[in-house]
Motif scaffolding. Structure first.
Motif, PDB file in Angstrom:
ATOM      1  N   PHE A 156      32.102   6.513  36.093  1.00 11.39           N
ATOM      2  CA  PHE A 156      31.064   5.514  36.548  1.00 11.39           C
ATOM      3  C   PHE A 156      30.040   5.531  35.566  1.00 11.39           C
ATOM      4  N   ALA A 157      29.831   6.702  35.022  1.00 13.27           N
ATOM      5  CA  ALA A 157      28.620   6.595  33.945  1.00 13.27           C
ATOM      6  C   ALA A 157      28.968   5.916  32.679  1.00 13.27           C
ATOM      7  N   TRP A 158      30.402   5.855  32.545  1.00 10.16           N
ATOM      8  CA  TRP A 158      30.907   5.393  31.035  1.00 10.16           C
ATOM      9  C   TRP A 158      31.016   3.869  31.418  1.00 10.16           C
ATOM     10  N   GLN A 159      31.224   3.423  32.765  1.00 12.25           N
ATOM     11  CA  GLN A 159      31.126   1.705  33.355  1.00 12.25           C
ATOM     12  C   GLN A 159      29.530   1.391  33.052  1.00 12.25           C
ATOM     13  N   ARG A 160      28.514   2.190  33.483  1.00  8.71           N
ATOM     14  CA  ARG A 160      27.224   1.948  33.320  1.00  8.71           C
ATOM     15  C   ARG A 160      26.974   1.570  31.680  1.00  8.71           C
ATOM     16  N   HIS A 161      27.381   2.802  30.958  1.00  8.10           N
ATOM     17  CA  HIS A 161      27.144   2.686  29.606  1.00  8.10           C
ATOM     18  C   HIS A 161      27.709   1.273  28.914  1.00  8.10           C
ATOM     19  N   ARG A 162      28.936   1.160  29.331  1.00  6.73           N
ATOM     20  CA  ARG A 162      29.592  -0.035  28.535  1.00  6.73           C
ATOM     21  C   ARG A 162      29.063  -1.393  29.004  1.00  6.73           C
ATOM     22  N   ALA A 168      29.448  -3.006  37.138  1.00 11.44           N
ATOM     23  CA  ALA A 168      30.592  -2.605  36.846  1.00 11.44           C
ATOM     24  C   ALA A 168      30.942  -1.121  37.531  1.00 11.44           C
ATOM     25  N   PRO A 169      30.170  -0.143  37.462  1.00 12.32           N
ATOM     26  CA  PRO A 169      30.476   0.929  38.189  1.00 12.32           C
ATOM     27  C   PRO A 169      30.638   0.803  39.763  1.00 12.32           C
ATOM     28  N   LEU A 170      29.790  -0.206  40.271  1.00 12.36           N
ATOM     29  CA  LEU A 170      30.056  -0.448  41.645  1.00 12.36           C
ATOM     30  C   LEU A 170      31.271  -1.134  41.971  1.00 12.36           C
ATOM     31  N   LEU A 171      31.684  -2.047  41.281  1.00 13.29           N
ATOM     32  CA  LEU A 171      33.222  -2.573  41.490  1.00 13.29           C
ATOM     33  C   LEU A 171      34.095  -1.456  41.270  1.00 13.29           C
ATOM     34  N   THR A 172      34.084  -0.738  40.441  1.00 16.18           N
ATOM     35  CA  THR A 172      35.133   0.346  40.309  1.00 16.18           C
ATOM     36  C   THR A 172      34.974   1.252  41.371  1.00 16.18           C
ATOM     37  N   HIS A 173      33.883   1.629  41.828  1.00 23.24           N
ATOM     38  CA  HIS A 173      33.675   2.669  42.964  1.00 23.24           C
ATOM     39  C   HIS A 173      34.357   1.991  44.194  1.00 23.24           C
ATOM     40  N   VAL A 174      34.113   0.781  44.508  1.00 22.55           N
ATOM     41  CA  VAL A 174      34.267   0.335  45.784  1.00 22.55           C
ATOM     42  C   VAL A 174      35.895   0.164  45.707  1.00 22.55           C
TER      43      VAL A 174
END
Length: 240
Positions: A156-162, A168-174
């Motif tokens: 999730f942190a990588w998604q936020r950085h990217r 992005a991290p929200l969609l990945t998490h869900v």
């Protein structure tokens, strides 16, 4: 000052999280506490950046992460401590209402991203936010959840950085949570209910507690280790 406030909010929300997982699966207390956890994360986040409005990559990342966890789950089923930890979490899915459990998990996931990859990420950076995320999950005292938080917190942190924001991290998490809820309960059936069995060598007033093994072709045997390797409980059983 902002970091101190965020630390206090994290401590409060973590306490609620630990209490929610310790409550009876499917109970009103469980749903009230998990709703309070989500409300705490939302309230503590404030305004957070949305970031790049990409959908395909975050969803694909969530599906890929699920694939990795699915492979790990096939192994964890044969490791008693991990099997018990995972089954303990999934009791809430087995014994609660499926729609309400799914809604609770997904809303809480969204709230976590807004807070941990939003406010905490901005205040403490990627490593700090991930470390706090793992420490917060440790309040559940469940090793499977703590391990998952370390792995997925990094993703999730990588998604936020990217992406530069929380979408992005929200969609990945869900995506990851939805797939885990749909599949994992089938891999880890609910722990069987305990039954009382009579020990013929003792007086009638002395009853010993044993547990029926949920794996076909087994029978309870006291005083021996679990031999079948498929029990999701602490029973002793033997394979004929």
């Amino acid at each position: 000052m902002r970091k101190t406030v965020l630390a206090a909010i994290t401590a409060f929300g973590s306490g609620l999280l630990g209490a929610s997982l310790a409550s009876r699966p499917g109970s009103r207390r469980f749903h009230a506490l998990t709703a309070s956890v989500a409300a705490t994360w939302f309230a503590g986040a404030g305004r957070v950046p949305r970031g790049r409005r990409d959908v395909v990559q975050p969803v694909a990342a969530g599906a890929g992460a699920f694939g990795v966890f699915y492979g790990g789950a096939l192994v964890a089923r044969h490791i008693p401590p991990l099997r018990r930890a995972i089954t303990g979490v999934l009791d809430h899915a087995h014994r609660g209402s499926t729609p309400s459990v799914a809604a609770t998990a997904l809303v809480t996931g969204v709230a976590e991203e807004v807070f941990f990859r939003g406010a905490l990420y901005d205040a403490f950076g990627a490593r700090g936010a991930t470390a706090v995320y793992v420490l917060s999950t440790a309040a559940t005292r469940n090793p499977a959840l703590v391990l998952a938080s370390a792995v997925m917190g990094t993703v999730f942190a990588w998604q936020r950085h990217r992406s530069g924001g929380v979408q992005a991290p929200l969609l990945t998490h869900v995506t990851w949570s939805a797939l885990m809820l749909a599949v994992m309960p089938r891999l880890f059936p609910p722990a069987p209910q305990s039954v009382l069995v009579r020990n013929a060598s003792e007086p009638d007033r002395n009853l010993r507690r044993a547990t029926r093994c949920s794996y076909p072709g087994t029978k309870p045997v006291r005083g021996e280790g679990c031999r079948c390797g498929h029990c999701s409980c602490c029973c002793s059983c033997s394979v004929p």
